[in-house]
Scaffold this active site. Structure first.
Site, short mmCIF file in Angstrom:
data_model
loop_
_atom_site.label_atom_id
_atom_site.label_comp_id
_atom_site.label_asym_id
_atom_site.label_seq_id
_atom_site.Cartn_x
_atom_site.Cartn_y
_atom_site.Cartn_z
N ASP A 100 0.81 -1.21 0.00
CA ASP A 100 0.00 0.00 0.00
C ASP A 100 0.85 1.27 0.00
O ASP A 100 0.32 2.36 -0.12
CB ASP A 100 -0.94 0.00 1.22
CG ASP A 100 -2.07 1.02 1.09
OD1 ASP A 100 -2.52 1.25 -0.04
OD2 ASP A 100 -2.48 1.59 2.11
N SER A 147 -8.43 5.27 -0.48
CA SER A 147 -8.41 3.97 -1.14
C SER A 147 -9.81 3.37 -1.12
O SER A 147 -10.51 3.42 -0.11
CB SER A 147 -7.44 3.03 -0.41
OG SER A 147 -6.14 3.56 -0.41
N GLN A 185 -5.07 -1.44 -7.08
CA GLN A 185 -5.80 -0.60 -6.13
C GLN A 185 -6.50 0.52 -6.88
O GLN A 185 -5.91 1.14 -7.77
CB GLN A 185 -4.85 -0.02 -5.08
CG GLN A 185 -5.55 0.80 -3.99
CD GLN A 185 -4.57 1.33 -2.95
OE1 GLN A 185 -4.02 2.41 -3.11
NE2 GLN A 185 -4.34 0.54 -1.90
#
Length: 338
Positions: free
Chosen positions: A252, A273, A323
């Protein structure tokens, strides 16, 4: 996803972006060596603290926080990594994590622990599925599904070639780049204060950008960046499921910020996110340098999609991830030094 997600650029993205306009390589004496050369008793805080969950009941765990970004929201990678830890505790040693699919539904509160409730969705002969709900204040902040597989040989094997980049021993860490940036005479006082705050934070991941100036975004560049990354401290060979949990945490870092690289005239006003997926392809050690290749194939409608690949030093593709997130931007001031 809730509107109160990550506000502004993530601290991980800021560390990479701010530590720029430095030389691309370090002097020979700046090499930090491999994980095997580090003290064996210096256990990674990712193992001893961040990913060390407390069991409260059967399939119910509690996680605490080590590093909180400047946004004062929980780091998404931490919640993903802890959710995978909780899921992995409910499967046998012969099963290995091969994929996770997560949705961020609310912003995390750094003032309270996170509860992880595991549902044993399916136990099959080859594949086992677990559903994990991360909970704060009685509400879900993340919903994750993790799938585990019994290792099976196959004649079908291929992968993309690993990018050709300088080895990590020839590059500077983000912290070293910040120190060099601080030595620039035209740096504003506010910029110095911001960079010193970055140095004061204890991020449990080491990073070495391949092209530091690209992160500064003074001029538009392609939506792609590469950097070496590894967990701080020693983990050892250990359990492969643990290394997958650490890699999920690392994945991440700076991923969503890749979307902003072509837009030097804008900076993030709000980011959040939305979801995160990851696939594990091969064995690896998360406390050894791995190349993180990030790119963004699309952006629009105040959303952006980013993809990442984690490469072992020997060229083996260890993991892939994707993502999507919300990105709202504002124009950059003409006289900004950062």
């Amino acid at each position: 996803m809730a509107e109160e997600g990550k506000v502004g650029e993530s601290d991980a993205d800021s560390r990479l972006k701010d530590a720029t306009e430095s030389e691309d390589s370090a002097e020979d004496d700046s090499s930090e060596g491999s994980a095997a050369q580090r003290p064996q008793d210096l256990r990674s805080v990712l193992v001893t603290s961040v990913l060390n969950l407390e069991q409260l009941d059967i399939d119910l765990y509690r996680g605490t926080h080590h590093w909180v970004p400047r946004t004062q929201r929980l780091f998404g990678g931490q919640i993903i990594g802890q959710a995978l830890v909780a899921a992995a505790k409910s499967v046998g040693d012969s099963l290995y994590a091969h994929s996770i699919h997560c949705y961020f539904v609310r912003a995390g509160d750094p003032k309270v622990p996170v509860l992880y409730q595991v549902d044993r969705t399916r136990d099959g002969r080859s594949f086992t599925v677990r559903s994990v709900k991360a909970i704060q204040h009685g509400q879900a902040i993340l919903i994750c599904q993790a799938s585990f597989q019994v290792l099976q040989p196959s004649p079908l094997q291929h992968q993309l070639p690993m990018p050709v980049v300088p080895p990590p021993e020839d590059l500077l860490t983000v912290e070293e780049l910040i120190h060099r940036y601080l030595s620039k005479p035209d740096l504003t006082e506010s910029a110095k204060q911001g960079l010193n705050k970055l140095l004061a934070t204890e991020v449990p991941v080491e990073m070495k950008p391949i092209s530091p100036a690209h992160f500064h975004r003074h001029a538009p560049g392609e939506a792609r960046r590469l950097f070496w990354a590894r967990a701080r401290g020693h983990i050892g060979e250990g359990d492969m499921k643990l290394h997958c949990c650490v890699a999920a945490y690392v994945s991440d870092f700076a991923l969503l910020g890749t979307v902003l690289l072509p837009y030097s005239k804008y900076k993030a006003r709000f980011t959040a996110s939305l979801d995160h997926a990851m696939w594990f392809h091969s064995t690896f050690r998360s406390d050894e340098w791995m190349l993180y290749e990030c790119d963004s194939p699309w952006a629009g409608s105040s959303r952006g999609l980013a993809q990442g690949r984690l490469w072992r030093r020997d060229g083996v593709l260890a993991a892939s991830c994707s993502q999507e997130g919300v990105l709202r931007v504002k124009a950059v001031s003409e006289n900004s030094k950062l």
